[in-house]
Design a protein around this motif. Structure first.
Motif, short mmCIF file in Angstrom:
data_model
loop_
_atom_site.label_atom_id
_atom_site.label_comp_id
_atom_site.label_asym_id
_atom_site.label_seq_id
_atom_site.Cartn_x
_atom_site.Cartn_y
_atom_site.Cartn_z
N SER A 1 -47.23 -3.73 -5.87
CA SER A 1 -48.33 -4.66 -6.09
C SER A 1 -48.43 -4.97 -7.57
O SER A 1 -48.10 -4.13 -8.42
N LYS A 2 -48.86 -6.19 -7.88
CA LYS A 2 -49.09 -6.58 -9.27
C LYS A 2 -50.35 -7.41 -9.34
O LYS A 2 -50.45 -8.48 -8.73
N ALA A 3 -51.34 -6.89 -10.07
CA ALA A 3 -52.61 -7.58 -10.25
C ALA A 3 -52.80 -7.93 -11.71
O ALA A 3 -52.47 -7.14 -12.60
N TYR A 4 -53.30 -9.13 -11.96
CA TYR A 4 -53.61 -9.57 -13.31
C TYR A 4 -55.12 -9.69 -13.45
O TYR A 4 -55.77 -10.29 -12.58
N PRO A 5 -55.71 -9.12 -14.50
CA PRO A 5 -57.16 -9.22 -14.67
C PRO A 5 -57.60 -10.66 -14.93
O PRO A 5 -56.86 -11.45 -15.51
N SER A 6 -58.79 -10.97 -14.50
CA SER A 6 -59.36 -12.28 -14.76
C SER A 6 -59.60 -12.45 -16.26
O SER A 6 -59.90 -11.49 -16.97
#
Length: 316
Positions: free
Chosen positions: A10-15
């Protein structure tokens, strides 16, 4: 041992505003294994997460969670070994403007500690149609020639695993044929190839197995032949010079003058043709063909509706 292994990546980018609820989720628990010697296709619309996955594989970004390895070497904890086993051809035309083609290839060899590599460099130049450009500065090359050099740079250390990220985007037919002949030869000699492309006819012709991504998730994973067999019937295709009436646009795929309908049986074909006659359309080049990978791809994308969670993916 898998040539490439993605385990629940998984790869999440912060807002930009720092809100957890607005996190951009580029990859969502992607798991797949690519075996040694495979020619594997990774397909998906823009923003599906393909390039993000490759960036993590190349060690240029860290996964938020999960594990990625190349021939048993973890791309984070054993990054030096993983990168030596990997050759990546990126989408972007990245080059050093201070060197000619041969110098660029020699320097790239040095980065991997490969000495006395001129014989292989000569073979790369010949196979990629660059022999007469060997002493030309990189700045003076056309876009297609720069693309060929990128392939050479990825292969100069003879990696067992080759990653091609949109390698033929915007290039001419000659380069495509040259590139695919060379890559197919390397694959036959045992190299593993991972390909992302929007030219689905390339993927259908080259790849033994295919994964399809949508919104960072794997929505299809099977052999190319099995995906094609699962396609719904045939396709009715014809050309017109006039506008298709709104009533006939339902279910149609329109590309310029070409109109295509899914044709599950002879009755469906007759209905479409009768409706076209009633609308006064002059049909040209009518044919019924087997569903191809583009038809399968569109069917799979349509089948998987957008996620309901408040996450979104970045362009990849």
């Amino acid at each position: 041992m898998s040539a490439i292994s993605f385990q629940s990546v998984s790869k999440a980018y912060p807002s930009p505003r720092g809100s957890q609820s607005d996190t951009f989720l580029a990859l969502d628990r992607v798991s797949l294994d690519i075996e040694p010697g495979e020619f594997f296709g990774l397909l998906g619309p823009n923003g599906a997460g393909k390039t993000t996955l490759i960036t993590i594989l190349a060690g240029l970004a860290r996964a938020t969670s999960g594990r990625v390895s190349v021939l048993g070497s973890d791309v984070q904890t054993d990054y030096a070994a993983a990168r030596r086993k990997l050759g990546v051809v990126p989408q972007e035309l990245v080059f050093d403007p201070f060197f000619n083609v041969r110098e660029a290839l020699r320097f790239q060899s040095g980065y991997f500690g490969v000495k006395h590599n001129d014989a292989w460099i000569d073979e790369l130049l010949e196979s990629l149609g660059l022999t007469d450009k060997a002493h030309v500065n990189m700045r003076a090359l056309s876009g297609g020639m720069k693309r060929r050099v990128l392939v050479g740079l990825a292969l100069v250390h003879k990696p067992p695993v080759i990653v091609l990220d949109e390698p033929t985007a915007g290039v001419d037919v000659e380069l495509r044929q040259t590139l695919w002949a060379f890559i197919a030869k390397l694959n036959q000699q045992g190299s593993t190839v991972l390909l992302t492309t929007h030219y689905l006819e390339e993927a259908e012709a080259l790849c033994g197995r295919i994964a399809m991504l949508k919104q960072g998730r794997v929505v299809a994973l099977d052999t190319t032949s099995a995906l094609l067999k699962a396609a719904s019937g045939n396709v009715l295709q014809f050309k017109i010079d006039s506008e298709l009436p709104p009533s006939l646009k339902v279910g149609a795929r329109i590309t310029g003058r070409v109109v295509q309908y899914p044709a599950t049986d002879a009755l469906a074909i007759e209905r479409y043709l009768a409706a076209a006659r009633e609308a006064g359309l002059m049909l040209q080049d009518i044919e019924i063909r087997r569903a191809d990978l583009e038809d399968v791809f569109l069917e799979v994308m349509k089948r998987h509706a957008p996620a309901e969670s408040p996450t979104a993916e970045v362009n990849a």
